[in-house]
Design a protein around this motif. Sequence first.
Motif, PDB file in Angstrom:
ATOM      1  N   ARG A 106       0.767  -1.286  -0.068  1.00 27.67           N
ATOM      2  CA  ARG A 106       0.077  -0.195   0.177  1.00 27.67           C
ATOM      3  C   ARG A 106       1.129   1.403   0.052  1.00 27.67           C
ATOM      4  NH1 ARG A 106      -5.308  -1.154   1.762  1.00 27.67           N
ATOM      5  NH2 ARG A 106      -5.875   1.659   3.101  1.00 27.67           N
ATOM      6  N   ILE A 107       1.811   1.101   0.667  1.00 30.44           N
ATOM      7  CA  ILE A 107       2.095   2.736   1.125  1.00 30.44           C
ATOM      8  C   ILE A 107       3.194   2.513   0.099  1.00 30.44           C
ATOM      9  CG2 ILE A 107       4.899   3.613   1.818  1.00 30.44           C
ATOM     10  CD1 ILE A 107       3.505   2.042   4.771  1.00 30.44           C
ATOM     11  N   LYS A 108       4.533   1.515  -1.104  1.00 32.26           N
ATOM     12  CA  LYS A 108       4.597   1.485  -1.944  1.00 32.26           C
ATOM     13  C   LYS A 108       3.875   2.783  -2.702  1.00 32.26           C
ATOM     14  CE  LYS A 108       7.110  -0.777  -5.663  1.00 32.26           C
ATOM     15  NZ  LYS A 108       6.318  -0.763  -6.831  1.00 32.26           N
ATOM     16  N   ASN A 109       2.613   1.485  -2.959  1.00 35.01           N
ATOM     17  CA  ASN A 109       1.764   2.620  -4.691  1.00 35.01           C
ATOM     18  C   ASN A 109       1.394   3.950  -3.756  1.00 35.01           C
ATOM     19  OD1 ASN A 109       1.753  -0.262  -5.560  1.00 35.01           O
ATOM     20  ND2 ASN A 109      -0.358  -0.231  -4.572  1.00 35.01           N
ATOM     21  N   ARG A 110       1.177   3.789  -2.951  1.00 34.59           N
ATOM     22  CA  ARG A 110       1.034   5.908  -2.241  1.00 34.59           C
ATOM     23  C   ARG A 110       2.582   6.737  -2.677  1.00 34.59           C
ATOM     24  NH1 ARG A 110      -2.139   9.750  -2.420  1.00 34.59           N
ATOM     25  NH2 ARG A 110      -1.841  10.973  -0.676  1.00 34.59           N
ATOM     26  N   LEU A 111       3.493   6.062  -2.564  1.00 35.90           N
ATOM     27  CA  LEU A 111       5.179   6.626  -3.125  1.00 35.90           C
ATOM     28  C   LEU A 111       4.485   6.368  -4.222  1.00 35.90           C
ATOM     29  CD1 LEU A 111       7.416   4.744  -0.699  1.00 35.90           C
ATOM     30  CD2 LEU A 111       6.560   7.191  -0.321  1.00 35.90           C
ATOM     31  N   GLU A 112       4.718   5.974  -5.145  1.00 41.22           N
ATOM     32  CA  GLU A 112       4.549   6.032  -6.598  1.00 41.22           C
ATOM     33  C   GLU A 112       3.613   7.453  -6.981  1.00 41.22           C
ATOM     34  OE1 GLU A 112       4.318   2.386  -7.416  1.00 41.22           O
ATOM     35  OE2 GLU A 112       6.383   1.723  -8.248  1.00 41.22           O
ATOM     36  N   GLU A 113       2.258   7.188  -6.662  1.00 43.54           N
ATOM     37  CA  GLU A 113       1.130   7.451  -6.819  1.00 43.54           C
ATOM     38  C   GLU A 113       0.692   9.652  -6.152  1.00 43.54           C
ATOM     39  OE1 GLU A 113      -2.967   8.628  -4.350  1.00 43.54           O
ATOM     40  OE2 GLU A 113      -2.874   6.839  -5.477  1.00 43.54           O
ATOM     41  N   LYS A 114       2.339   9.484  -5.015  1.00 46.88           N
ATOM     42  CA  LYS A 114       1.997  11.128  -4.727  1.00 46.88           C
ATOM     43  C   LYS A 114       3.614  11.611  -4.812  1.00 46.88           C
ATOM     44  CE  LYS A 114       0.563  14.193  -1.087  1.00 46.88           C
ATOM     45  NZ  LYS A 114       0.037  14.284   0.424  1.00 46.88           N
TER      46      LYS A 114
END
Length: 217
Positions: A207-215
């Motif tokens: 979840r955090i990896k996806n958020r990092l890539e997104e934001k």
Amino acid sequence: VLEVGGLLRNISFKIGINGINRDADFANQTFDDQRWPLFKHELRPWNPTGDLIVICGQHDSSEQWKGLPKMSQWIEQQITEIRKYTTRPILVRPHPRNVIHFDENKFKNVKVRLPKRDYMTYDDTDFKATLERTWAVVNHSSNPAMEAVMRGIPVFVSESSLCHNVGNIKLADINTPAMPNRLTWANKLAYTEWFADEIEQGIPWARIKNRLEEKYL
């Protein structure tokens, strides 16, 4: 940032980006109602039937106290503000591992009481009993506010608290605190903490990896 959790201390752990508590990004923009039951907490009905106002201190050398005044000064500020609106008795509970120098005799109907401690876990052991006779809890941003909210006691917190969305900000409202619906809050809060086996499986990291890539990328 990985830190000890507040829902099941030493069993679940908070994992957030660029901070702690509400200042962190927990990658929990999407959530459901499936995770909250895992923590086995009951959201008791709001029930501020006690008369006590409890000011819960924090450790003033911790990250969550960065940039704030000395704990004794902050406590005095809260008491001074509270006394503009009520004469209810005030109990000051310092953090169990933070020594403060505070003169309770400076104020009327104010007592300082150190929490009873469990020296195996370093946690306090008598907060639940205190909440049974509490009207409201005043706390900047630490876990006691979370416990109070779950047990149906209104809280007055800062914007850095994970209880901000179900709490109060202005002590002027101490006699008529807001008591909003907490279900959405609880469901989202459940996605701030993770169990060891989930961390091992990489569930929060995904979840955090996806958020990092997104934001952030």
